[in-house]
Scaffold this motif. Structure first.
Motif, mmCIF file in Angstrom:
data_model
loop_
_atom_site.group_PDB
_atom_site.id
_atom_site.type_symbol
_atom_site.label_atom_id
_atom_site.label_comp_id
_atom_site.label_asym_id
_atom_site.label_seq_id
_atom_site.Cartn_x
_atom_site.Cartn_y
_atom_site.Cartn_z
ATOM 1 N N LYS A 68 0.782 -1.238 0.000
ATOM 2 C CA LYS A 68 0.000 0.000 0.000
ATOM 3 C C LYS A 68 0.811 1.284 0.000
ATOM 4 O O LYS A 68 0.247 2.360 -0.161
ATOM 5 C CB LYS A 68 -0.930 0.018 1.218
ATOM 6 N N CYS A 69 2.112 1.166 0.234
ATOM 7 C CA CYS A 69 2.895 2.390 0.274
ATOM 8 C C CYS A 69 2.948 3.025 -1.108
ATOM 9 O O CYS A 69 3.385 2.398 -2.068
ATOM 10 C CB CYS A 69 4.315 2.109 0.766
ATOM 11 N N THR A 70 2.509 4.252 -1.184
ATOM 12 C CA THR A 70 2.466 4.930 -2.471
ATOM 13 C C THR A 70 3.871 5.055 -3.053
ATOM 14 O O THR A 70 4.813 5.428 -2.364
ATOM 15 C CB THR A 70 1.862 6.329 -2.316
ATOM 16 N N LYS A 71 3.959 4.721 -4.320
ATOM 17 C CA LYS A 71 5.246 4.834 -5.002
ATOM 18 C C LYS A 71 5.352 6.206 -5.658
ATOM 19 O O LYS A 71 4.406 6.696 -6.237
ATOM 20 C CB LYS A 71 5.365 3.737 -6.068
ATOM 21 N N GLN A 72 6.509 6.781 -5.542
ATOM 22 C CA GLN A 72 6.758 8.083 -6.160
ATOM 23 C C GLN A 72 7.086 7.859 -7.635
ATOM 24 O O GLN A 72 8.037 7.146 -7.939
ATOM 25 C CB GLN A 72 7.927 8.750 -5.429
ATOM 26 N N PRO A 73 6.278 8.413 -8.530
ATOM 27 C CA PRO A 73 6.576 8.157 -9.949
ATOM 28 C C PRO A 73 7.909 8.773 -10.362
ATOM 29 O O PRO A 73 8.244 9.889 -9.969
ATOM 30 C CB PRO A 73 5.409 8.809 -10.690
ATOM 31 N N LEU A 74 8.638 8.011 -11.142
ATOM 32 C CA LEU A 74 9.949 8.469 -11.614
ATOM 33 C C LEU A 74 9.774 9.659 -12.558
ATOM 34 O O LEU A 74 8.985 9.592 -13.492
ATOM 35 C CB LEU A 74 10.617 7.309 -12.366
ATOM 36 N N PRO A 75 10.494 10.759 -12.311
ATOM 37 C CA PRO A 75 10.398 11.897 -13.239
ATOM 38 C C PRO A 75 10.751 11.443 -14.651
ATOM 39 O O PRO A 75 11.720 10.697 -14.843
ATOM 40 C CB PRO A 75 11.443 12.878 -12.705
ATOM 41 N N LEU A 78 14.428 11.626 -16.127
ATOM 42 C CA LEU A 78 15.576 11.319 -15.271
ATOM 43 C C LEU A 78 16.490 10.254 -15.874
ATOM 44 O O LEU A 78 17.707 10.427 -15.938
ATOM 45 C CB LEU A 78 15.107 10.915 -13.868
ATOM 46 N N ALA A 79 15.895 9.156 -16.320
ATOM 47 C CA ALA A 79 16.702 8.066 -16.875
ATOM 48 C C ALA A 79 17.492 8.554 -18.094
ATOM 49 O O ALA A 79 18.692 8.270 -18.211
ATOM 50 C CB ALA A 79 15.818 6.888 -17.250
ATOM 51 N N SER A 81 18.399 11.620 -18.812
ATOM 52 C CA SER A 81 19.447 12.585 -18.478
ATOM 53 C C SER A 81 20.639 11.890 -17.833
ATOM 54 O O SER A 81 21.782 12.298 -18.025
ATOM 55 C CB SER A 81 18.888 13.714 -17.596
ATOM 56 N N ILE A 82 20.386 10.822 -17.108
ATOM 57 C CA ILE A 82 21.502 10.056 -16.535
ATOM 58 C C ILE A 82 22.309 9.387 -17.649
ATOM 59 O O ILE A 82 23.537 9.460 -17.684
ATOM 60 C CB ILE A 82 20.999 9.008 -15.511
ATOM 61 N N ARG A 83 21.611 8.777 -18.598
ATOM 62 C CA ARG A 83 22.317 8.146 -19.728
ATOM 63 C C ARG A 83 23.155 9.179 -20.480
ATOM 64 O O ARG A 83 24.274 8.914 -20.898
ATOM 65 C CB ARG A 83 21.316 7.484 -20.677
ATOM 66 N N MET A 85 24.412 11.990 -19.252
ATOM 67 C CA MET A 85 25.564 12.383 -18.426
ATOM 68 C C MET A 85 26.680 11.356 -18.542
ATOM 69 O O MET A 85 27.863 11.704 -18.655
ATOM 70 C CB MET A 85 25.144 12.506 -16.953
ATOM 71 N N ILE A 86 26.298 10.085 -18.506
ATOM 72 C CA ILE A 86 27.292 9.025 -18.607
ATOM 73 C C ILE A 86 27.961 9.062 -19.979
ATOM 74 O O ILE A 86 29.173 8.931 -20.105
ATOM 75 C CB ILE A 86 26.630 7.641 -18.372
ATOM 76 N N ILE B 26 16.400 1.967 -11.302
ATOM 77 C CA ILE B 26 16.217 3.409 -11.135
ATOM 78 C C ILE B 26 14.909 3.763 -10.408
ATOM 79 O O ILE B 26 14.874 4.707 -9.611
ATOM 80 C CB ILE B 26 16.338 4.157 -12.486
ATOM 81 N N ASN B 31 12.610 6.064 -5.534
ATOM 82 C CA ASN B 31 11.697 5.956 -4.391
ATOM 83 C C ASN B 31 12.426 6.078 -3.060
ATOM 84 O O ASN B 31 11.966 6.743 -2.140
ATOM 85 C CB ASN B 31 10.973 4.611 -4.431
#
Ligand SMILES: [Zn+2]
Lengths: 90, 198
Positions: A68-75, A78-79, A81-83, A85-86, B26, B31
């Motif tokens: 039941k813990c609400t999951k924070q949706p991934l911006p 983000l993925a 921008s990380i790729r 940067m790498i 990720i 989270n």
């Protein structure tokens, strides 16, 4: 079921070693004992009312946390921008 | 997670590990970061920072071992360092207090609780989340790792750099504190927290 007190009368109302029992139950619930834990668990729950109650509450808490813990949706970006940067530091 | 420097990976291998073993985590990473910082931008920075470090130190990651635990450890260390840098308030005091009072592996299991499994099951996600978020960061962390992410005691010990006995006792205390919060909600929502009296 309707005669809760009598049927649970088969279980001890006092746990002989609460610390040990509860620690064991928590290890079982946390998956630390694997298959071996299952038989132990059955014995405990059949014999001991405090263990029985403790187990069900602990199980419920783990279950609601997991489901039941609400999951924070991934911006969104983000993925990517990380790729990026790498890729840039390579 | 050994310190031994293996042979260096080629660029192709690095990319394969990064895309194949690091990136799939990720969502969990974000989270975790969000539950530590409670701020979208901070969480984003923390995750980005973690992935940058992971890439920089990729040679110390052994391919095929537990990438998720390895990444979580980096994230948690970044958080501690950032957190101490950012907030002028010495997080140290808080942390040491926690260490002193809660790090003994000696745990009191005698807690008699009137919280019922049924009322816990009836609670809403928001109530569960709020109760979790209200815990001090060390306690929140062990619950996130154990219950939300499914890490074993041994993995948690490595992520947090503490002995397994401490993982166990901290987790026990964390769940007891969580029960206190949930009991508060249960009472305010009028859930029955007492024994059934029919
Ligand atoms: Zn018992």
């Amino acid at each position: 079921m309707e005669n809760n007190n009598l049927s649970s009368g088969e279980r001890k109302l006092q746990c002989s070693d609460v610390s040990k029992c509860f620690q064991l139950l928590e290890s079982i619930l946390d998956g630390e004992l694997g298959e071996e834990g299952k038989e132990l668990l059955k014995q405990k729950l059949d014999k001991c009312q405090p263990c029985f109650e403790h187990f069900h509450l602990e199980q419920a808490i783990r279950e609601v946390l997991k489901t039941k813990c609400t999951k924070q949706p991934l911006p969104e970006k983000l993925a990517d921008s990380i790729r990026q940067m790498i890729h840039d530091v390579r | 997670m050994s310190e031994v420097q293996r042979r260096k990976y080629t660029q192709e291998e690095k990319t394969a590990i990064f895309d194949g073993e690091f990136m799939p985590h990720i969502d969990s990473m974000y989270n975790f970061a969000f539950r530590l910082t409670f701020d979208e931008d901070d969480a984003k920075d923390l995750v980005q920072d973690t992935y940058m470090k992971a890439f920089r130190f990729i040679n110390s990651f052994e391919q095929g071992t537990n990438a998720k635990a390895w990444l979580f450890r980096i994230l948690k260390n970044s958080f501690i360092n950032e957190y101490r840098k950012k907030s002028k308030q010495p997080a140290k005091v808080d942390y040491q207090e926690v260490e002193t009072f809660y790090n003994s592996d000696d745990v009191d299991y005698q807690s008699t609780t009137d919280l019922r499994a049924e009322s816990v099951k009836d609670m809403l996600g928001d109530e569960i989340s709020n109760a979790l978020n209200a815990l001090a960061v060390d306690f929140r962390t062990v619950i996130i790792l154990a219950d939300l992410e499914g890490f074993t005691y041994e993995e948690m010990a490595k992520i947090l750099d503490i002995p397994i006995g401490t993982v166990r006792s901290r987790l026990h205390r964390a769940r007891n504190l969580l029960k206190d919060k949930l009991r508060g909600y249960a009472q305010s929502m009028g859930y029955n927290t007492d024994e059934e009296e029919e």
